[in-house]
Write an enzyme that holds these catalytic residues in place. Structure first.
Site, PDB file in Angstrom:
ATOM      1  N   LYS A  36       1.049  -1.407   0.384  1.00 44.17           N
ATOM      2  CA  LYS A  36      -0.181   0.108  -0.657  1.00 44.17           C
ATOM      3  C   LYS A  36       0.174   1.721  -0.041  1.00 44.17           C
ATOM      4  O   LYS A  36       2.168   0.898   0.256  1.00 44.17           O
ATOM      5  CB  LYS A  36      -0.564   0.170   1.565  1.00 44.17           C
ATOM      6  CG  LYS A  36      -0.459  -0.032   2.820  1.00 44.17           C
ATOM      7  CD  LYS A  36      -1.285  -0.086   3.855  1.00 44.17           C
ATOM      8  CE  LYS A  36      -0.185   0.124   4.987  1.00 44.17           C
ATOM      9  NZ  LYS A  36      -1.350  -0.031   6.414  1.00 44.17           N
ATOM     10  N   TYR A 256      18.254  30.660   7.225  1.00 42.43           N
ATOM     11  CA  TYR A 256      17.137  31.493   7.917  1.00 42.43           C
ATOM     12  C   TYR A 256      16.685  31.200   9.453  1.00 42.43           C
ATOM     13  O   TYR A 256      17.323  30.029  10.058  1.00 42.43           O
ATOM     14  CB  TYR A 256      16.075  30.667   7.541  1.00 42.43           C
ATOM     15  CG  TYR A 256      15.647  30.918   5.655  1.00 42.43           C
ATOM     16  CD1 TYR A 256      14.778  31.856   5.342  1.00 42.43           C
ATOM     17  CD2 TYR A 256      15.541  29.887   4.888  1.00 42.43           C
ATOM     18  CE1 TYR A 256      14.764  32.214   4.120  1.00 42.43           C
ATOM     19  CE2 TYR A 256      14.880  29.836   3.060  1.00 42.43           C
ATOM     20  CZ  TYR A 256      14.677  30.781   3.340  1.00 42.43           C
ATOM     21  OH  TYR A 256      13.929  31.008   1.427  1.00 42.43           O
TER      22      TYR A 256
END
EC number: 5.1.1.1
Length: 360
Positions: A36, A256
């Site tokens: 899956k 950042y």
């Protein structure tokens, strides 16, 4: 210059090795290979084709996943682990030799009322304590008899359940779930399955007729212990490249927010992978990557397309060198432990921008 962007390298040799290891752990059990979610991010068609001769059935979560396997030449039985979602799906399921779980009365009634060209193989899902899907213990007899009485159902009904705490190695609740399952199915004809990856590794008494390996098939442990300890080999190696190397001064920040400041002169490497590829944005400074035979730490904040690493002042690395984010050289279980993101999520959240390279 030869730089490769973020790439997931998928090894069929590792896959086959893991299936053999699983067979050694549960030699009397047949295998439902769980593929899956695009085979846990590994590529469902490649994975299924690679192991089809070694397994007995495939497990998926959605009918669309099953039909994709059929359209790509997979002929082994396929089981819908969550069952069917719509009445109109049942003729498609029957025609394509797809098996289905039944876990509620709505599915039961739809199955009984359907017009299908041939009987459908059904697995009755029993809630033994997960309390997610499955019929209550006191309703097992009713569902079993109703399925047996339906001409739309193959007479060989299976029984399935799922452990909630199989990754806890000393857990009385797992023993209780197994006891409940065996009691609920005793004196009923039909094969049984309750062991997924944790059950296969840690609960030998749960192996029964069928096992359902998921994460361990891909060489990843269900607990934050490297899978190599269980003779499993990582199937995926996530790589990228150094795309820049910067001389960096002591006292200067990186990235950042300037959350990391170097305490020495060093070299900073820029790696072409970020949260836009599915690598965790919140992973802490110090998390390792593997480069040219050694570990080097991530420094600063992961950005959308890049992350930065401290190579060290004397580093001889070059632009274009391969960087490994996880794989055999750097276990994903370690990255999961550091990041607080389980390995299941790490591998299934890689975005389509990550290239896939099938090897072996």
């Amino acid at each position: 210059m030869n730089m490769k962007p973020a790439t997931a390298k998928i090894s069929s040799v590792a896959l086959k090795h893991n299936i053999q290891t699983i067979k050694q752990k549960a030699p009397q059990s047949k295998i439902i290979a769980v593929v899956k979610a695009n085979a846990y991010g590994h590529g469902v068609v490649f994975v299924s084709a690679a192991v089809e001769e070694l397994v007995d059935c495939f497990g998926v979560a959605r009918l669309e996943e099953a039909l994709s396997l059929r359209s790509n030449g997979i002929t082994k039985p396929i089981l819908l682990l969550e069952g069917f979602f719509c009445d109109k799906d049942l003729p498609v399921i029957a025609i394509n030799n797809i098996q289905t779980v039944v876990h509620n009365v709505e599915q039961l009634e739809a199955l009984k009322a359907a017009k299908v060209p041939n009987p459908i193989k059904v697995w009755l899902k029993i809630d033994t304590g997960m309390h997610r899907l499955g019929v209550a213990l006191e309703d097992v007899e009713y569902f079993y008899q109703a399925l047996r009485d339906s001409e739309n159902v193959d007479p060989q009904i299976g029984f399935v359940s799922h452990f909630s705490r199989a990754d806890e190695l000393e857990c009385d609740y797992t023993k209780l779930q197994l006891t409940r399952f065996l009691n609920a199915t005793q004196n009923k004809a039909g094969e049984k399955s309750i062991a997924a990856s944790g059950g296969i590794l840690f609960w030998e008494s749960s192996h029964l007729d069928w096992i359902r390996p998921g994460i361990i098939m891909y060489g990843i442990s269900p607990i934050n212990v490297p899978a190599q300890e269980y003779d499993l080999t990582p199937v995926m190696t996530l790589t990228s490249s150094l795309i820049a190397i910067k001389q960096h001064k002591k006292g200067e920040p990186v990235g950042y927010g300037g959350i990391w400041v170097s305490d020495k002169d060093t070299k900073i490497g820029v790696v072409a992978i970020g949260y836009g590829d599915g690598y965790p944005r919140d992973i802490p400074t110090g998390t390792p990557v593997y480069l040219n035979g050694r570990r080097v730490p991530i420094v600063g904040r992961v950005s959308m397309d890049m992350l930065t690493v401290d190579l060290g002042a004397e580093a001889q690395d070059k632009v274009g060198d391969e960087v490994i984010l996880w794989g055999k050289e750097l276990p994903i279980e370690e990255i999961a432990d550091i990041s607080g993101v389980i390995s299941y999520e790490l591998i299934t959240k890689l975005t389509p921008r990550v290239l896939t390279e099938y090897i072996d």
